[in-house]
Design a protein around this motif. Structure first.
Motif, PDB file in Angstrom:
ATOM      1  N   ASP A  82      48.716  48.401  47.184  1.00 43.59           N
ATOM      2  CA  ASP A  82      47.982  48.345  48.492  1.00 43.59           C
ATOM      3  C   ASP A  82      46.445  48.779  47.915  1.00 43.59           C
ATOM      4  N   PHE A  83      45.252  48.244  48.391  1.00 50.76           N
ATOM      5  CA  PHE A  83      44.158  48.774  48.081  1.00 50.76           C
ATOM      6  C   PHE A  83      43.466  49.969  49.096  1.00 50.76           C
ATOM      7  N   ASP A  84      42.940  50.902  48.468  1.00 48.82           N
ATOM      8  CA  ASP A  84      42.325  51.602  49.521  1.00 48.82           C
ATOM      9  C   ASP A  84      41.255  52.452  48.813  1.00 48.82           C
ATOM     10  N   LEU A  85      39.996  52.873  49.389  1.00 50.67           N
ATOM     11  CA  LEU A  85      39.171  53.696  48.746  1.00 50.67           C
ATOM     12  C   LEU A  85      39.440  55.080  47.947  1.00 50.67           C
ATOM     13  N   ASN A  86      38.745  55.269  47.144  1.00 50.59           N
ATOM     14  CA  ASN A  86      38.995  56.792  46.496  1.00 50.59           C
ATOM     15  C   ASN A  86      40.309  56.886  45.908  1.00 50.59           C
ATOM     16  N   LYS A  87      41.003  55.879  45.609  1.00 53.28           N
ATOM     17  CA  LYS A  87      42.214  55.808  44.939  1.00 53.28           C
ATOM     18  C   LYS A  87      42.105  55.401  43.324  1.00 53.28           C
ATOM     19  N   ASP A  88      42.833  56.159  42.462  1.00 51.44           N
ATOM     20  CA  ASP A  88      42.810  55.802  40.997  1.00 51.44           C
ATOM     21  C   ASP A  88      43.663  54.576  40.810  1.00 51.44           C
ATOM     22  N   PHE A  89      43.281  53.864  39.978  1.00 51.99           N
ATOM     23  CA  PHE A  89      43.969  52.605  39.438  1.00 51.99           C
ATOM     24  C   PHE A  89      44.015  52.395  38.187  1.00 51.99           C
ATOM     25  N   VAL A  90      44.973  52.239  37.691  1.00 56.75           N
ATOM     26  CA  VAL A  90      44.929  52.028  36.060  1.00 56.75           C
ATOM     27  C   VAL A  90      45.028  50.571  35.662  1.00 56.75           C
ATOM     28  N   LEU A  91      43.822  50.042  35.121  1.00 54.26           N
ATOM     29  CA  LEU A  91      43.881  48.521  34.718  1.00 54.26           C
ATOM     30  C   LEU A  91      45.010  48.270  33.563  1.00 54.26           C
ATOM     31  N   GLY A  92      45.393  46.914  33.309  1.00 57.06           N
ATOM     32  CA  GLY A  92      46.089  46.480  32.256  1.00 57.06           C
ATOM     33  C   GLY A  92      45.479  46.856  31.063  1.00 57.06           C
ATOM     34  N   THR A  93      44.357  47.128  30.810  1.00 57.35           N
ATOM     35  CA  THR A  93      43.553  47.372  29.633  1.00 57.35           C
ATOM     36  C   THR A  93      43.283  48.798  29.489  1.00 57.35           C
ATOM     37  N   GLY A  94      43.837  49.727  30.321  1.00 59.69           N
ATOM     38  CA  GLY A  94      44.080  50.958  30.096  1.00 59.69           C
ATOM     39  C   GLY A  94      42.981  51.876  30.737  1.00 59.69           C
ATOM     40  N   GLU A  95      41.969  51.357  31.320  1.00 59.09           N
ATOM     41  CA  GLU A  95      41.073  52.232  32.063  1.00 59.09           C
ATOM     42  C   GLU A  95      41.381  52.694  33.510  1.00 59.09           C
ATOM     43  N   THR A  96      40.967  53.623  33.889  1.00 64.57           N
ATOM     44  CA  THR A  96      41.085  53.981  35.259  1.00 64.57           C
ATOM     45  C   THR A  96      40.043  53.811  36.074  1.00 64.57           C
ATOM     46  N   VAL A  97      40.208  53.082  37.060  1.00 60.89           N
ATOM     47  CA  VAL A  97      38.963  52.798  37.995  1.00 60.89           C
ATOM     48  C   VAL A  97      39.455  53.445  39.352  1.00 60.89           C
ATOM     49  N   ASN A  98      38.371  53.780  39.901  1.00 62.29           N
ATOM     50  CA  ASN A  98      38.218  54.426  41.266  1.00 62.29           C
ATOM     51  C   ASN A  98      37.230  53.837  42.186  1.00 62.29           C
ATOM     52  N   LEU A  99      37.391  53.198  43.341  1.00 62.97           N
ATOM     53  CA  LEU A  99      36.323  52.543  43.873  1.00 62.97           C
ATOM     54  C   LEU A  99      36.295  53.381  45.263  1.00 62.97           C
ATOM     55  N   ASN A 100      34.848  53.807  45.623  1.00 58.78           N
ATOM     56  CA  ASN A 100      34.471  54.361  46.718  1.00 58.78           C
ATOM     57  C   ASN A 100      33.767  53.585  47.753  1.00 58.78           C
ATOM     58  N   PHE A 101      33.491  52.556  47.422  1.00 56.87           N
ATOM     59  CA  PHE A 101      32.316  51.392  48.418  1.00 56.87           C
ATOM     60  C   PHE A 101      32.943  50.044  47.987  1.00 56.87           C
ATOM     61  N   ALA A 102      33.415  49.411  48.983  1.00 60.91           N
ATOM     62  CA  ALA A 102      33.843  47.886  48.639  1.00 60.91           C
ATOM     63  C   ALA A 102      33.535  47.082  50.009  1.00 60.91           C
ATOM     64  N   LYS A 103      32.412  46.300  49.846  1.00 62.17           N
ATOM     65  CA  LYS A 103      32.360  45.350  51.225  1.00 62.17           C
ATOM     66  C   LYS A 103      31.814  44.242  50.289  1.00 62.17           C
ATOM     67  N   PHE A 104      32.115  42.828  51.164  1.00 62.18           N
ATOM     68  CA  PHE A 104      31.445  41.536  50.891  1.00 62.18           C
ATOM     69  C   PHE A 104      31.605  40.594  52.187  1.00 62.18           C
ATOM     70  N   TYR A 105      30.500  39.783  51.958  1.00 65.62           N
ATOM     71  CA  TYR A 105      30.230  38.644  52.930  1.00 65.62           C
ATOM     72  C   TYR A 105      30.888  37.659  52.756  1.00 65.62           C
ATOM     73  N   ILE A 106      31.504  36.827  54.001  1.00 62.67           N
ATOM     74  CA  ILE A 106      32.120  35.596  54.125  1.00 62.67           C
ATOM     75  C   ILE A 106      30.828  34.690  54.968  1.00 62.67           C
ATOM     76  N   SER A 107      30.939  33.466  54.470  1.00 65.00           N
ATOM     77  CA  SER A 107      30.198  32.575  55.443  1.00 65.00           C
ATOM     78  C   SER A 107      30.478  31.169  55.084  1.00 65.00           C
ATOM     79  N   GLY A 108      29.972  30.187  55.688  1.00 66.02           N
ATOM     80  CA  GLY A 108      30.104  28.858  55.530  1.00 66.02           C
ATOM     81  C   GLY A 108      31.699  28.333  55.740  1.00 66.02           C
TER      82      GLY A 108
END
Length: 246
Positions: free
Chosen positions: A48-74
């Motif tokens: 489950d996704f949440d902000l400020n949470k470490d996640f290890v990618l399949g390629t080995g990097e650890t990413v942590n998103l503190n902001f994530a928003k997007f628009y839907i239209s059409g």
């Protein structure tokens, strides 16, 4: 005799009107429309996704998103023949967005559902100040808009990356994707008959881990679309693949 006839006529009229009122109560107008709703499931890989949470990618990097928003239209429904039923609705989605009532439509066979990631070109260059404060396209803080000529930020992701997952942050992530050419389309099959009074709930899964597919996170860590359109296009394409109608 005339007086008796008068009262008889009046009694008949009163009975008729009373009967009509009772019929209206017993037979209220039926709902002739169907409802459309979106349900969002936010994931980071299988987690489950949440902000400020470490996640290890399949390629080995650890990413942590503190902001994530997007628009839907059409937002558009399509039948078997490709006939389109557009629904005028804009959504600004974040990790708290789960169930959204989209709008009403005429009962029909819904074969496909389609929508844009981003803001359509007609609205992209309008002034956000023309919208009521509660509208998704009104000014936001932090901002989701650059300027009148440039338009909205279609998707905005910020965070950090630990390239070798040693516990030390190596760089910040800044992906601000916008401009008309970055608008992306998502389509999914439904193949369902929707009757009057029913609701069609479309399940949408977002896998934020796919944002980073194929990116070199030692160098491809920042774009505001203007300064690096090549990276912006990669992120736009990745996020298009990250959003799936189930």
């Amino acid at each position: 005799m005339k007086l008796q006839k008068y009262f008889a006529v009046m009694a008949a009229i009163t009975l008729f009107l009373t009967s009509c009122k009772e019929d209206k109560k017993e037979n209220p107008p039926t709902n002739t429309k169907a409802e459309l709703a979106f349900h969002f499931d936010h994931k980071m890989g299988i987690s489950d996704f949440d902000l400020n949470k470490d996640f290890v990618l399949g390629t080995g990097e650890t990413v942590n998103l503190n902001f994530a928003k997007f628009y839907i239209s059409g937002i558009t429904l399509l039948d078997d023949l490709g006939n389109e039923t557009p629904i005028d609705k804009y959504i600004l989605v974040d990790h708290h967005t789960h169930h959204v009532e989209i709008g009403k439509f005429d009962p029909q066979h819904v074969h496909m559902v389609r929508f844009n990631i981003g803001v359509d070109s007609a609205a992209n260059h309008l002034d956000p100040l023309t919208y009521e404060a509660s509208h998704p396209l009104a000014p936001k803080s932090p901002t989701m808009h650059w300027a009148w000529a440039s338009g909205y930020i279609f998707s905005k992701f910020e965070g950090t990356v630990d390239v070798n997952s040693d516990g030390a942050v190596d760089d910040t992530l800044v992906y601000h994707i916008g401009l008309d050419m970055m608008l992306r389309n998502v389509t999914g099959k439904q193949h369902v008959d929707i009757e009057a009074g029913e609701e069609l709930t479309v399940d949408i899964e977002i896998d934020y881990a796919k944002i980073f597919d194929g990116l070199d996170l030692t160098t491809e860590v920042s774009t505001r679309s203007f300064n690096d359109p090549v990276l912006a296009e990669k992120v736009a394409n990745n996020f298009q693949n990250a959003v799936a109608i189930k």
